[in-house]
Design a protein around this motif. Structure first.
Motif, mmCIF file in Angstrom:
data_model
loop_
_atom_site.group_PDB
_atom_site.id
_atom_site.type_symbol
_atom_site.label_atom_id
_atom_site.label_comp_id
_atom_site.label_asym_id
_atom_site.label_seq_id
_atom_site.Cartn_x
_atom_site.Cartn_y
_atom_site.Cartn_z
ATOM 1 N N GLU A 155 120.523 79.930 -28.876
ATOM 2 C CA GLU A 155 121.282 81.032 -28.057
ATOM 3 C C GLU A 155 120.377 81.440 -27.214
ATOM 4 N N LEU A 156 119.062 81.652 -27.637
ATOM 5 C CA LEU A 156 118.267 82.442 -26.558
ATOM 6 C C LEU A 156 117.945 81.482 -25.395
ATOM 7 N N ALA A 157 117.668 80.269 -25.782
ATOM 8 C CA ALA A 157 117.557 79.180 -24.810
ATOM 9 C C ALA A 157 118.705 79.232 -23.626
ATOM 10 N N LEU A 158 119.843 79.236 -24.128
ATOM 11 C CA LEU A 158 120.961 79.199 -23.379
ATOM 12 C C LEU A 158 121.098 80.613 -22.415
ATOM 13 N N LEU A 159 120.877 81.771 -23.074
ATOM 14 C CA LEU A 159 121.057 82.987 -22.385
ATOM 15 C C LEU A 159 119.860 83.358 -21.230
ATOM 16 N N THR A 160 118.710 82.523 -21.641
ATOM 17 C CA THR A 160 117.500 83.105 -20.660
ATOM 18 C C THR A 160 117.879 82.857 -19.273
ATOM 19 N N PRO A 161 118.062 81.573 -18.875
ATOM 20 C CA PRO A 161 118.126 81.300 -17.430
ATOM 21 C C PRO A 161 119.379 82.252 -16.871
ATOM 22 N N LEU A 174 112.633 86.409 -19.116
ATOM 23 C CA LEU A 174 113.258 87.603 -19.681
ATOM 24 C C LEU A 174 112.742 88.704 -18.768
ATOM 25 N N GLY A 175 111.491 88.830 -18.792
ATOM 26 C CA GLY A 175 110.689 89.894 -18.150
ATOM 27 C C GLY A 175 111.246 90.202 -16.675
ATOM 28 N N VAL A 176 111.500 89.223 -16.112
ATOM 29 C CA VAL A 176 112.096 89.364 -14.373
ATOM 30 C C VAL A 176 113.347 89.681 -14.478
ATOM 31 N N GLY A 177 114.231 89.316 -15.419
ATOM 32 C CA GLY A 177 115.509 89.933 -15.496
ATOM 33 C C GLY A 177 115.485 91.487 -15.630
ATOM 34 N N ASN A 178 114.522 91.627 -16.491
ATOM 35 C CA ASN A 178 114.361 93.150 -16.952
ATOM 36 C C ASN A 178 113.864 93.930 -15.973
ATOM 37 N N GLN A 179 112.902 93.261 -15.076
ATOM 38 C CA GLN A 179 112.492 93.877 -13.684
ATOM 39 C C GLN A 179 113.794 94.593 -12.817
ATOM 40 N N SER A 180 114.824 93.349 -12.516
ATOM 41 C CA SER A 180 115.971 93.837 -11.829
ATOM 42 C C SER A 180 116.954 94.892 -12.611
#
Length: 596
Positions: A391-397, A299-305
């Motif tokens: 839902e968290l597991a689905l959306l994380t990747p 989640l943090g890496v997505g936030n980095q981008s």
């Protein structure tokens, strides 16, 4: 030098108008007292720290990088980084979403995630030092013993100590089942750990007096593969029973990676030579425990981008309004000047709007997903908790892969807006591009995320979680079905929803015959589902903007324009993706290996 202005107005729109997070969070026992004023005040002050303290260090930190003293194994970070971290600690920022039982402020994860977006916009390399500590904190909070929590969590909460995760090794990359680091049991219940770890972000630095390493290793009786991995706390300095610092532990930085980007962060090769550690959780169950930290990191890496996309967009817009180049094809727009600002050229606008749409879409997806994290962690309703976890597991990747792919596209576009100046370091754009490229690789490459989404999160439960998310989309479409003003958003949303359903079924049938079909389609599939989520949230945002358009607030006009651009220019990418996903395995495998 680039500048950064926290996008507080759009953050407030997402939090309060789109998702009504205060009402959602008040349903959780831990957050019954939360209010919009508190959230806004925290983000406003956080934005000041980001724009005024760490953003000015981003360019210089990239130029200076980190320096390793091979005699002492100590790492010196760029000038100003350590002092900025002290301000961060003094401001109480590390404790924002931590448990009050360990000195935390107990604010929602959702608030912390928005703060971290701003940190990443301002200085991704710097932000990685405290960012990894949050993951270590969460892992120990979930799986540590009472004594481990008492010893380590207060220091991680205040930021007096930082944390890392030591996973991969030179020979195994993402395939952690192959790791060789060994843990030998000792008579006192501790373990002596020996091995090599690589790519350890913030593995050694000069911010704090102690670093808490979470290390994966094998016990002597461990079975082969991922089922034989255990997790250990291995501090840089041993910690006495009263919490004071003891003697130096036998874990040290033996080399720094010379990287394409994020130069201000120390990416370390770590050597363990009989380092003393303590077991976290059960023997051979370390990978499950570490997944707490790994998922937080994704989640943090997505936030980095997201952060890089936003700051690149802001600076490219400023440049495009000032840079004079040629005349607009339809005639002069600035007749008093020798040429027109390049923002009047259609393709420049396309590049800028692509970055803007990717930033706004990512912000909505991040907010929605981290709200599910708050529910999964704090809800006292077991059904709500389970639904949120699924839902968290689905959306994380999707967050990790789709947002980072988009970040690479967006920062590249923003560099292009600058023309030749985009290639020059002092403008800052080429740094954003270099920093964005790592985000598609670490914490599991985007191909790994795609396989996780399609293989595990969708096909493994016959699409049940995806169908639940799709039901929310279908309900929204039905609600707006008779709203004429919403048809330009609802119709393409319904169309992509139907196509995702059919594509999922088709790939599932192929996978029964040959599991490699999942690998052939997964990357395209994740991008299609990523667009489904963006289309859903942009349609919901457009509904609000339409209702507020008469107010004359230019924010809502801009929101509508961005949504229309997304549906007209970006969502159609899915047509190609669906076609290439359906092309299947054969075009990839029919060439003999010897012919490559």
């Amino acid at each position: 030098m680039p500048t950064y202005n926290p996008p507080l107005r759009d953050m407030q729109f997402v939090l309060h108008e789109l998702f009504n997070v205060v009402d959602e969070l008040k349903m959780l026992p831990a957050h019954q007292d939360i209010d919009a004023d508190t959230i806004n005040a925290v983000l406003e002050e956080g934005g000041k720290f980001c724009s005024q303290v760490i953003a000015p260090l981003n360019l210089s930190g990239d130029s200076e990088g980190c320096q390793l003293n091979r005699d002492t194994h100590e790492v010196q970070t760029p000038k100003g980084f350590k002092e900025a971290y002290q301000q961060y600690v003094e401001g109480g920022w590390p404790a924002l979403s931590c448990d009050p039982a360990y000195g935390g402020q107990g604010l929602p994860f959702t608030v912390n995630q928005f703060f971290y977006e701003m940190l990443n916009s301002a200085n991704q390399a710097w932000t990685m030092y405290p960012g990894l500590s949050h993951g270590a904190y969460e892992c120990l909070h979930a799986h540590g013993t009472d004594d481990q929590k008492k010893l380590y969590l207060p220091k991680l909460t205040t930021g007096e100590w930082t944390g890392t995760m030591c996973l991969t090794e030179p020979h195994c990359g993402t395939d952690l089942g192959m790791l060789r680091t060994k843990a030998e049991p000792q008579a006192d219940g501790s373990y002596k750990i020996t091995g090599q770890k690589i790519f350890i972000s913030a593995g050694e630095h000069d911010f704090v007096e102690n670093i808490v390493h979470l290390v994966l290793a094998r016990l002597p009786d461990a079975p082969q593969g991922s089922k034989g991995i255990s997790l250990f706390i291995v501090p840089k300095f041993k910690v006495n029973a009263d919490g004071s610092i003891g003697e130096r532990n036998a874990i040290f930085c033996s080399g720094l990676e010379h990287k394409m980007g994020i130069h201000g962060n120390s990416t370390c090769q770590m050597t363990l030579d009989g380092a003393v550690g303590t077991l976290v959780g059960q023997p051979h169950k370390g990978l499950q425990a570490m997944f707490v930290m790994m998922n937080a990191a994704r989640l943090g890496v997505g936030n980095q981008s997201l952060g890089l996309t936003e700051v690149a967009y802001q600076n490219a817009v400023t440049y495009a309004k000032d840079r004079l180049q040629m005349r607009a094809l339809s005639g002069p727009k600035a007749p008093d000047k020798p040429a027109d600002p390049i923002i009047h050229h259609p393709d420049v606008r396309k590049m800028l709007l692509t970055a803007r749409a990717f930033a706004e879409g990512a912000r909505m997806l991040q907010a929605y997903t981290v709200l599910q994290l708050d529910k999964a962690f704090y809800s006292d309703d077991e059904d709500e908790k389970k639904d949120a976890e699924a839902e968290l597991a689905l959306l994380t990747p999707i967050i990790k892969a789709f947002i980072t792919d988009n970040g690479w596209i967006a920062t590249s576009h923003c560099l292009q807006v600058y023309g030749g100046h985009g290639y020059i370091h002092e403008w800052g754009m080429e740094q954003f591009v270099r920093d964005a490229r790592i985000n598609m690789i670490y914490e599991g490459t985007n191909t790994v995320q795609s396989l996780d989404l399609l293989g595990r999160k969708v096909l493994q439960n016959n699409g049940a979680t995806l169908k639940k998310f799709g039901k929310k989309i279908a309900e929204f479409i039905e609600e707006e079905g008779t709203n004429e003003a919403m048809q330009e958003f609802v119709n393409p949303l319904a169309d992509i929803g139907d196509k995702v359903t059919k594509l999922t079924q088709e790939i599932g049938m192929k996978a029964f015959a040959n599991p490699d079909e999942v690998g052939a389609a997964a990357v395209d599939y994740l991008r299609v589902v990523g667009h489904l989520t963006f289309a859903y949230f942009f349609a919901r945002a457009a509904k609000i903007a339409l209702a507020q358009e008469a107010s004359g607030d230019p924010f809502y006009r801009a929101k509508l324009a961005t949504a229309r651009f997304y549906f007209a220019k970006l969502l159609p990418e899915t047509a190609t993706l669906i076609r290439t996903a359906r092309a299947g395995l054969k075009p990839l495998m029919e060439m003999d290996e010897a012919l490559f």
